[in-house]
Enzyme design. Structure first.
Site, mmCIF file in Angstrom:
data_model
loop_
_atom_site.group_PDB
_atom_site.id
_atom_site.type_symbol
_atom_site.label_atom_id
_atom_site.label_comp_id
_atom_site.label_asym_id
_atom_site.label_seq_id
_atom_site.Cartn_x
_atom_site.Cartn_y
_atom_site.Cartn_z
ATOM 1 C CD GLU A 106 -1.084 0.713 3.624
ATOM 2 O OE1 GLU A 106 -1.543 1.855 3.438
ATOM 3 O OE2 GLU A 106 -1.261 0.074 4.673
ATOM 4 C CE LYS A 166 -2.682 1.816 13.363
ATOM 5 N NZ LYS A 166 -2.586 1.042 12.164
#
Ligand code: PSU
Ligand code: MN
Length: 316
Positions: free
Chosen positions: A30, A165
């Protein structure tokens, strides 16, 4: 017809086109992590090192971005530099933003969702990132759920990551993925990883340590016509992991700051990443780089194994 029209928006780099023509395994990467996830020059250095690592393991890297009205599959060194120096001025491109940025001809850095769409169009099955987006803490009030999760529900690409996360609500993220039938695989440990730390405290759905077993699982899902992505989580190497208590405290602080400053929408994730980096004096960035590189190794091995895994029950 639709697919043909979509393909008319793609431009492959020469190395990517050559690798695909030769049937060599590819790994998509990405670009939001370059433009919005890390500061210059660590971002471009990491992007180059990750590409080199994937190549050294026998797969071809394909970093994806929107440049000049084209979906670019595989970037030159200069193009990586352009994104890295954009200082966050590049558009952050998720599913919603793709048509606007392509039609407008602007510079677009693709998120996990955006990259999955482009990788699938380009026929790339494996995609390596840092961590996926997910259900944000406080989502029952804010409705902030990353479009990455919906993309995983429908687009058939395997996403290698260090889990999600801890700025997110990992329990709710797993519930969402379960509802949408997205399998969460883990390698090297039973639990889902938590990006800066190894252990999220939540079990992944299936533990598969070997690339061949991961590839069999993924091939079987797609053989069965069960469209959609697969999450493959692998923890940050021990030496680079951050202490959980520290990261949890700093995350709470960063979240409170975001709220106080009225940060919303697509700005939330980049804000939290940048604040945590500042609050850790840059140590979280070193962790981030280490985990992305480790993910790249796992992803390259998976791409090789998928290239060898035949289709159908007899092939098993
Ligand atoms: N994880 C990182 N760095 C990042 C991101 C995730 O370690 O830069 C990016 C990815 O591109 C992911 C996006 O798809 O953040 C999620 O943003 P949002 O929460 O706005 O959907
Ligand atoms: Mn969001």
């Amino acid at each position: 017809m639709v697919a043909d029209l979509a393909h008319s928006w793609l431009t492959r780099s020469a190395p990517v086109a050559a690798a695909q023509a030769a049937g060599r395994p590819l790994v998509a990467l990405e670009s939001t992590i370059i433009a919005h996830g890390m500061p210059y020059p660590e971002n471009v250095r990491t992007a180059r090192e990750v590409e080199a690592l994937i190549r050294s393991l026998g797969a071809e890297p394909a970093t994806i971005a929107l440049i000049g009205g084209r979906i670019r599959i595989g970037l030159s060194d200069e193009e990586l530099e352009l994104l890295a120096r954009s200082g966050g001025q590049a558009h952050k491109v998720s599913r919603r933003d793709l048509p606007a940025v392509l039609a407008g001809g602007g510079l677009g850095a693709t998120t996990v969702a955006g990259t999955m769409i482009c990788a699938a169009l380009a026929g790339i099955e494996v995609f390596v990132t840092g961590g996926i987006g997910g259900v944000h803490r406080g989502a029952p009030e804010s409705f902030d759920i990353s479009a990455d999760l919906q993309e995983l529900a429908k687009t058939s690409v395997a996403v290698v990551c260090a889990g999600a996360k801890s700025i997110l609500d990992i329990g709710l993220t797993l519930e969402y993925l379960e509802t949408h039938g997205v399998p969460v695989l883990s390698c090297e440990q039973d639990n889902l990883a938590a990006f800066y730390t190894r252990d999220s405290g939540f079990r992944a759905d299936f533990r598969l340590d070997e690339a061949a077993a991961q590839a069999r699982f993924i091939r079987t899902k797609w053989d069965l016509g069960l469209a959609g992505g697969v999450v493959l989580s692998t923890p940050v190497p021990e030496a680079a992991a951050m202490p959980r208590e520290e990261i949890d405290a700093l995350t709470r602080q960063a979240l409170a700051e975001a709220k106080a400053q009225g940060i919303a929408g697509k700005a939330v994730t980049p804000f939290l990443l940048a604040r945590i980096k500042a609050l850790t004096g840059g140590r979280s960035l070193a962790t981030n780089i280490a985990l992305v590189k480790h993910n790249a190794e796992v992803g390259a091995r998976l791409a090789l194994a998928l290239a060898h895994a035949g289709r159908g029950a007899e092939a098993q």
